[in-house]
Design a protein around this motif. Structure first.
Motif, short mmCIF file in Angstrom:
data_model
loop_
_atom_site.label_atom_id
_atom_site.label_comp_id
_atom_site.label_asym_id
_atom_site.label_seq_id
_atom_site.Cartn_x
_atom_site.Cartn_y
_atom_site.Cartn_z
N ILE A 53 0.86 -1.19 0.00
CA ILE A 53 0.00 0.00 0.00
C ILE A 53 0.89 1.23 0.00
N ASN A 54 0.72 2.08 -1.01
CA ASN A 54 1.50 3.32 -1.09
C ASN A 54 0.81 4.46 -0.35
N ARG A 55 -0.49 4.61 -0.59
CA ARG A 55 -1.26 5.69 0.04
C ARG A 55 -2.65 5.17 0.35
N GLU A 56 -3.28 5.80 1.32
CA GLU A 56 -4.67 5.50 1.58
C GLU A 56 -5.39 6.76 2.03
N LYS A 57 -6.68 6.78 1.75
CA LYS A 57 -7.49 7.96 2.06
C LYS A 57 -8.86 7.47 2.51
N MET A 58 -9.34 8.05 3.58
CA MET A 58 -10.67 7.71 4.07
C MET A 58 -11.70 8.54 3.30
N LEU A 59 -12.70 7.86 2.75
CA LEU A 59 -13.79 8.50 2.03
C LEU A 59 -15.10 8.20 2.76
N ALA A 60 -16.14 8.90 2.40
CA ALA A 60 -17.45 8.64 3.02
C ALA A 60 -17.93 7.22 2.73
N SER A 61 -17.56 6.70 1.56
CA SER A 61 -18.02 5.37 1.18
C SER A 61 -17.07 4.26 1.63
#
Length: 94
Positions: A53-61
């Motif tokens: 995993i390079n990057r992760e982002k929390m989204l509403a979904s």
């Protein structure tokens, strides 16, 4: 795009096992892999490859992860083959 149903069918075809035996194993495997990715773990599962995993982002979904996958070349290149053709003189011009 490969979906779970197609994955189960491919495993049945490749393994020769019955679908009723394969489906729970595939579902359990996918759950374990999903949990490992959720924990941010790097997967090194040949021949699939190394998944990091390079990057992760929390989204509403849910969570969006950007991953890098590195697969080894299934047939290593023969270094001597490349040097043999480069080292041998071309005699067709004589």
């Amino acid at each position: 795009m490969m979906r779970k149903k197609e994955l189960v069918e491919a495993v049945v075809a490749r393994s020769g096992l019955k679908k009723k035996d394969v489906k729970p194993a595939v579902e359990a495997t996918l759950a374990v892999l999903g949990d490992a990715l959720k924990e941010g773990r790097t997967l090194n599962l040949e021949p699939m490859g190394k998944v990091k995993i390079n990057r992760e982002k929390m989204l509403a979904s849910g969570r969006m992860m950007v991953a890098r996958i590195r697969q080894r070349d299934p047939q290593p290149h023969d270094a001597t083959e490349a040097t043999d053709t480069a080292a041998s003189p071309d005699t067709s011009a004589e």
